[in-house]
Design a protein around this motif. Structure first.
Motif: not given
Length: 186
Positions: A158-166
C-alpha cells in the motif's frame, strides 16, 4: 554499523520481557533481527528514513539530532488508507522487529559457548525451561512473527503503490529438461 531502532523498553508492549533486563543481553539479538530479518524488507530510502527519524542520526551523520516524537506524532487515522513512513514503523515494522528479536532471544538465551561446546547455564535455585516448553513458546512467537510479517508486506504494498503484474511471454518459458531431477550413475 547501523544504529538500533528499538531497545529493551520496546519489548513489554509486545512480549513479557522486563525492562530491567540488561541491554547488553538483548542488543545482539536486536542487531541480528534488524540486520537479517527486517532491514532486507525495506528500500535504502525507507530504511534511511527510519534511521534518521528514530535514532540520533545515522552512522554517516552521528551528530544530527531528530525528534522521534515529532516523526511519530501524526500517523494517518488508518495506516492502511494512506500509510506514511511513520505509520509503517509504528503499525508494522516495529512489531516485526520486536517479535523477531524476541524469537532470537528465546532461541539462544541461556546457551553459552564454552571450551566444552554449547552448554546451558542456569542459576542453582531456578529450574530451566524444558525443551518441549521452549519449543512451544518458540512456535507461539514464530506464529505471531509470521502474522506481523504478513501485515507488514501488505502495508508495504500500500505504501509503495501497486506493482504492475507481468505476463509470461515466450522468452520466459522453461526449456524441457531444465530444472528437473537428474540421476547419475555411480
Amino acid at each position: 554499523m547501523s544504529i538500533l531502532l528499538i531497545t529493551v523498553a520496546d519489548f513489554p508492549e509486545f512480549w513479557p520481557l522486563s525492562i530491567n533486563t540488561a541491554p547488553e543481553l538483548v542488543e545482539p539479538y536486536i542487531r541480528k533481527a534488524q540486520t537479517f530479518d527486517v532491514r532486507p524488507l525495506f528500500t535504502a530510502a525507507e530504511w534511511q528514513g527510519f534511521e534518521s527519524n528514530l535514532g540520533n542520526g545515522t552512522t554517516e551523520f552521528p551528530g544530527v539530532e531528530f525528534d522521534p516524537e515529532e516523526f511519530l506524532a501524526t500517523p494517518p487515522p488508518s495506516a492502511w488508507d494512506n500509510p506514511t513512513l511513520a505509520a509503517l514503523w509504528v503499525g508494522f515494522a516495529k512489531p516485526v522487529l520486536v517479535t523477531e528479536s524476541f524469537r532470537r532471544l528465546m532461541l539462544w538465551h541461556g546457551t553459552h559457548v564454552t571450551p566444552n561446546g554449547l552448554e546451558t547455564m542456569q542459576d542453582i535455585n531456578n529450574q530451566p525451561v524444558t525443551s518441549a516448553r521452549r519449543a512451544e513458546l518458540k512456535a507461539d512467537v514464530e506464529a505471531e512473527r509470521n502474522l506481523y510479517a504478513g501485515r507488514l508486506q501488505a502495508a508495504l504494498r500500500a505504501y509503495r503503490g501497486t506493482v504492475p503484474t507481468t505476463t509470461c511471454g515466450a522468452s520466459t518459458r522453461r526449456r524441457p529438461g531444465r530444472g528437473g531431477v537428474t540421476f547419475h550413475a555411480i
